[in-house]
Design a protein around this motif. Structure first.
Motif, short mmCIF file in Angstrom:
data_model
loop_
_atom_site.label_atom_id
_atom_site.label_comp_id
_atom_site.label_asym_id
_atom_site.label_seq_id
_atom_site.Cartn_x
_atom_site.Cartn_y
_atom_site.Cartn_z
N ASP A 136 0.81 -1.23 0.00
CA ASP A 136 0.00 0.00 0.00
C ASP A 136 0.84 1.28 0.00
OD1 ASP A 136 -2.60 -1.15 0.02
OD2 ASP A 136 -2.25 -1.76 2.09
N SER A 137 2.15 1.15 0.02
CA SER A 137 3.00 2.35 0.03
C SER A 137 4.20 2.05 -0.86
CB SER A 137 3.44 2.65 1.47
OG SER A 137 4.34 3.73 1.46
N ASN A 138 4.15 2.59 -2.05
CA ASN A 138 5.19 2.26 -3.03
C ASN A 138 5.21 3.35 -4.11
OD1 ASN A 138 2.94 1.57 -4.77
ND2 ASN A 138 2.78 -0.30 -3.54
N TYR A 139 5.76 3.06 -5.27
CA TYR A 139 5.82 4.11 -6.32
C TYR A 139 4.44 4.51 -6.82
CZ TYR A 139 10.84 4.30 -6.74
OH TYR A 139 12.16 4.54 -6.49
N GLY A 144 0.16 11.94 -2.93
CA GLY A 144 0.78 12.55 -4.11
C GLY A 144 0.55 11.69 -5.35
N GLY A 145 0.28 10.38 -5.14
CA GLY A 145 -0.02 9.49 -6.26
C GLY A 145 1.21 9.03 -7.01
N ALA A 146 1.00 8.62 -8.26
CA ALA A 146 2.01 7.88 -9.01
C ALA A 146 3.26 8.69 -9.38
CB ALA A 146 1.38 7.30 -10.27
N GLY A 147 3.11 9.96 -9.71
CA GLY A 147 4.27 10.69 -10.23
C GLY A 147 4.95 11.58 -9.19
N THR A 148 4.67 11.36 -7.91
CA THR A 148 5.12 12.29 -6.87
C THR A 148 6.62 12.55 -6.85
OG1 THR A 148 3.35 11.42 -5.54
CG2 THR A 148 4.98 12.71 -4.37
N TYR A 149 7.40 11.52 -7.15
CA TYR A 149 8.86 11.72 -7.04
C TYR A 149 9.47 11.97 -8.41
CZ TYR A 149 7.51 10.14 -2.54
OH TYR A 149 6.85 10.05 -1.34
N SER A 150 8.61 12.35 -9.37
CA SER A 150 9.12 12.62 -10.72
C SER A 150 9.33 14.12 -10.87
CB SER A 150 8.11 12.12 -11.76
OG SER A 150 7.08 13.06 -11.88
N ASP A 151 9.58 14.49 -12.09
CA ASP A 151 9.95 15.86 -12.41
C ASP A 151 8.77 16.83 -12.31
OD1 ASP A 151 11.81 17.65 -13.42
OD2 ASP A 151 10.97 17.47 -15.42
N GLY A 152 7.54 16.30 -12.38
CA GLY A 152 6.36 17.17 -12.32
C GLY A 152 6.19 18.00 -13.57
N LYS A 153 6.27 17.34 -14.72
CA LYS A 153 6.05 18.09 -15.97
C LYS A 153 4.57 18.39 -16.11
CE LYS A 153 8.28 14.76 -17.77
NZ LYS A 153 9.00 14.35 -16.57
N LEU A 154 4.29 19.61 -16.55
CA LEU A 154 2.90 20.06 -16.48
C LEU A 154 2.25 20.33 -17.82
CD1 LEU A 154 3.37 22.51 -13.51
CD2 LEU A 154 2.27 20.30 -13.45
N TYR A 155 2.95 20.01 -18.93
CA TYR A 155 2.32 20.35 -20.20
C TYR A 155 1.35 19.26 -20.61
CZ TYR A 155 7.08 18.67 -21.08
OH TYR A 155 8.27 18.02 -21.00
N VAL A 243 -19.36 10.07 -3.26
CA VAL A 243 -18.02 9.47 -3.24
C VAL A 243 -17.33 9.78 -4.57
CG1 VAL A 243 -16.70 7.31 -3.10
CG2 VAL A 243 -18.80 7.57 -1.75
N VAL A 244 -16.11 10.29 -4.49
CA VAL A 244 -15.31 10.52 -5.70
C VAL A 244 -14.22 9.45 -5.71
CG1 VAL A 244 -13.72 12.10 -6.88
CG2 VAL A 244 -15.68 13.02 -5.62
N MET A 245 -14.19 8.64 -6.75
CA MET A 245 -13.14 7.62 -6.87
C MET A 245 -11.98 8.23 -7.65
SD MET A 245 -13.54 4.62 -5.62
CE MET A 245 -14.82 3.64 -4.86
N ALA A 246 -10.86 8.42 -6.99
CA ALA A 246 -9.68 8.98 -7.66
C ALA A 246 -8.52 8.06 -7.39
CB ALA A 246 -9.42 10.40 -7.15
N THR A 247 -8.71 6.78 -7.71
CA THR A 247 -7.75 5.76 -7.29
C THR A 247 -6.68 5.45 -8.35
OG1 THR A 247 -9.47 4.19 -7.91
CG2 THR A 247 -9.18 4.59 -5.58
N GLY A 248 -6.72 6.13 -9.49
CA GLY A 248 -5.63 6.00 -10.47
C GLY A 248 -5.63 4.70 -11.25
N HIS A 249 -4.59 4.55 -12.09
CA HIS A 249 -4.50 3.40 -13.01
C HIS A 249 -4.12 2.10 -12.31
CE1 HIS A 249 -3.47 6.03 -16.76
NE2 HIS A 249 -4.64 6.28 -16.23
N SER A 250 -3.42 2.23 -11.18
CA SER A 250 -2.77 1.02 -10.64
C SER A 250 -3.65 0.23 -9.69
CB SER A 250 -1.48 1.43 -9.90
OG SER A 250 -0.75 2.32 -10.69
N ALA A 251 -4.79 0.81 -9.28
CA ALA A 251 -5.62 0.15 -8.27
C ALA A 251 -6.52 -0.90 -8.91
CB ALA A 251 -6.44 1.21 -7.53
N ARG A 252 -5.91 -2.01 -9.29
CA ARG A 252 -6.68 -3.09 -9.95
C ARG A 252 -7.79 -3.61 -9.04
NH1 ARG A 252 -5.08 -5.18 -14.53
NH2 ARG A 252 -6.42 -6.98 -14.21
#
Ligand SMILES: Cc1cc2nc3c(=O)[nH]c(=O)nc-3n(C[C@H](O)[C@H](O)[C@H](O)COP(=O)(O)OP(=O)(O)OC[C@H]3O[C@@H](n4cnc5c(N)ncnc54)[C@H](O)[C@@H]3O)c2cc1C
Length: 357
Positions: A136-139, A144-155, A243-252
């Protein structure tokens, strides 16, 4: 008087505010001292010719003061006693949904299966150094979700899904550099992104919302085709107005749960990406036609697109001059990274950029 003008300048001139003011005044046929303020609206680089130019769009103010941009957060009021909305997931979608809910007068209660953005880092270290993955705690999972430790490109290529400017301004109000408001290829920087995520959480709490970590949604409570709430960690029922589901792509598990509970879900087409690294000097030489990059120019970038049959293939994002931080330590290579999103079954060879390899 307020006037918006466009300038095409040598990089050294564009880096010198006094010079920009002088050139802007000349273009408007005004004495330089009559310009009271200058606001940069857009900045890009034109490297098509042998000499790269910086293109600026600026607003100049003469005898008139600047109307400060309204602060979005100033329009927020406490939602402590307002109807509750559960937001499942503390990734970008969940946190921005929570901000929007506060603005609309609802109390967001954000639940995330992972840990807060600082504690999460320790679990990433365990992946890198010991090969141990916390489910439950990984990349993918955690604040912050999936891209938290990335560059944060915004385009983005999508301009039809709401106000991009508002999202950028909210990021600035939470600590991002104001350059993201004017740059053609804005990015936040991996060193700043985690703090901005923590600042957004602070805003949610300040206005009466709630954020709960280590809280995995394991079931949904549905009665008469209406969702009434969720079950967290297999035992706690939490009810809310919506309820708003904002669980991203990885939450199979969430997709499986929704399918099991009879919720209509639709498959989205997916894109496959690869990463390519180039020495920065090579890209600079190709783009700027300079063996050594002008000190006033940023590391160069490029973008490629191609249509193959009815499928689009494109370079997705790039970190010009980026460092590779993905292996736990920074490899001090000056490299560009490239994600080519290829359609199924197509070779990326077809889309190589001549001269880059
Ligand atoms: C390495 C990497 C780099 C990236 N770089 C960029 C970039 O520079 N720019 C860019 O625009 N995009 C980038 N992306 C893509 C971007 O991260 C995603 O598009 C974005 O995170 C999607 O946001 P989201 O909120 O929809 O989902 P996610 O970010 O996946 O967030 C979902 C959240 O839901 C939580 N969750 C899941 N299931 C449950 C559950 N059952 N109960 C409670 N909580 C749950 C998770 O813990 C997670 O925090 C990158 C992605 C990766 C992996």
């Amino acid at each position: 008087m307020k006037k918006e003008i466009e300038l095409r300048l040598l990089p050294s001139d564009a880096a010198n505010t006094g010079k920009v003011k002088e050139i802007a005044a000349a273009q408007c046929r005004l004495p330089s001292q009559s310009i009271d303020e200058m606001v940069y609206l857009r900045r890009s680089i034109d490297a098509r010719g042998s000499q790269p130019y910086v293109q600026l769009k600026i607003a100049i103010f003469s005898g008139e003061s600047i109307e400060p941009e309204p602060i979005i957060l100033k329009g927020f009021h406490t939602v402590e006693q307002r109807p509750k909305v559960l937001v499942i997931g503390a990734g970008p979608a969940g946190y921005f949904a929570a901000l929007e809910l506060i603005e609309l007068g609802y109390k967001p209660i954000v639940l995330d299966r992972g840990k807060d953005v600082r504690a999460r880092r320790r679990d990433l270290k365990a992946i890198q150094q010991l090969g141990q993955v916390h489910p439950d705690s990984n990349y993918c999972f955690g604040e912050g979700g999936a891209g938290t430790y990335s560059d944060g490109k915004l385009y983005t290529r999508s301009h039809k899904r709401g106000s991009i400017e508002k999202a950028l301004r909210l990021l600035v109000e939470h600590g991002a550099d104001t350059s993201i408001l004017i740059d053609t290829h804005p990015h936040i920087g991996s060193n700043k992104l985690p703090q901005i995520v923590a600042n957004i959480r602070a805003t949610i709490l300040e206005y009466g919302g709630e954020v709960h970590f280590n809280t995995r949604v394991t079931d949904v409570i549905i009665r008469d085709h209406t969702i009434l709430g969720v079950i967290a960690n297999d035992n706690a029922a939490i009810y809310a107005h919506a309820v708003v589901m904002a669980t991203g792509h990885s939450a199979r598990d969430i997709y499986e749960l929704l399918a099991r509970r009879g919720v209509t879900i639709e498959a989205k087409p997916f894109a496959l990406g690869v990463r390519i690294e180039h020495p920065q000097a090579l890209i600079d030489e190709i783009q700027y036609k300079q063996a050594h990059r002008d000190e006033y120019l940023p590391p160069s970038s490029y973008k490629l697109t191609s249509q193959v049959g009815n499928r689009g293939v494109f370079s997705f994002c790039m970190c010009p001059g980026g460092f590779d931080c993905s292996c736990g330590y920074q490899t001090r290579r000056n490299c560009s990274k490239w994600n080519v999103y290829v359609a199924e079954g197509l070779s990326i060879r077809q889309f190589r950029y001549s001269g880059c390899y």
